[in-house]
Design an enzyme around this catalytic site. Sequence first.
Site: not given
Ligand code: KIV
Ligand code: NA
Length: 254
Positions: A34, A171
């Site tokens: 997202d 994260e």
């Molecule tokens: O949406 C995204 O890019 C993510 C990653 C950073 C894991 O969820």
């Molecule tokens: Na994400």
Amino acid sequence: MRERGEKIVMLTAYDAVTARILDVAGTDVLLVGDSIGNVSLGYDSTLPVTLDEMVVATRSVARATERALVVADLPFGTYEAGPEQALASAVRLVKVGANAVKLEGGRTRAQTVQALTDAGIPVMAHVGFTPQSVNALGGFRVQGRGEKAADRMVADVQALGEAGAFAVVLEMVPEPVAARVTELSPMPTIGIGAGGRCDGQVLVWSDMAGMTQWTPRFAAQFGQVGTALSQAAGAFAQAVRSGSFPAPEHWFDA
Ligand code: KIV
Ligand code: NA
């Protein structure tokens, strides 16, 4: 891969042209994140991203991908109400080619993870800093600092694993905490800003490729593709304006 001690390589992708390149390059997992909101749609967070937008992106990435596992994010507001809402949303992503879905949150999501898994939809979990909760977390902050918070993260990951999640993104987690979570996790951990002792690493492709000047501290630029693209566009403009493009080999005779 975790059992074989092979690192899992994951990148985001949001469209076919990029997915094809990253897939052929040997990326193991393509995440239709997202983060498309920030990277491709011009939003300033992931919160406005809709399921319809994720469906278009997931279909595009899945069509272009031959080798990598395609994981699609459930966007904000499409799963938090519970298993029923989550299943309806996840089914839409699987219908257009997602091999798995990802959702944010700890043990409070265990029931939802179980329901999706029971329905045959593999689930990747996501703990630590979870961008969809940025307002509740009070900004972009490292999560899991301190013994209590670290213990809570271990318990969250264990609950998500017991519920059936096949992997978990960590994260912005302190390196030693991510290492401990990885050690105690029933499933592979994929880190972003979580140090080198996770089972894999993920980056947003535009950060990895150097599409923009700014990248978060935990990312590194493995290319200068933004500069290369800008130079290509400049060279095209110059060729058009000078009349050197198109040349005879580019046009059609009567
Ligand atoms: O949406 C995204 O890019 C993510 C990653 C950073 C894991 O969820
Ligand atoms: Na994400």
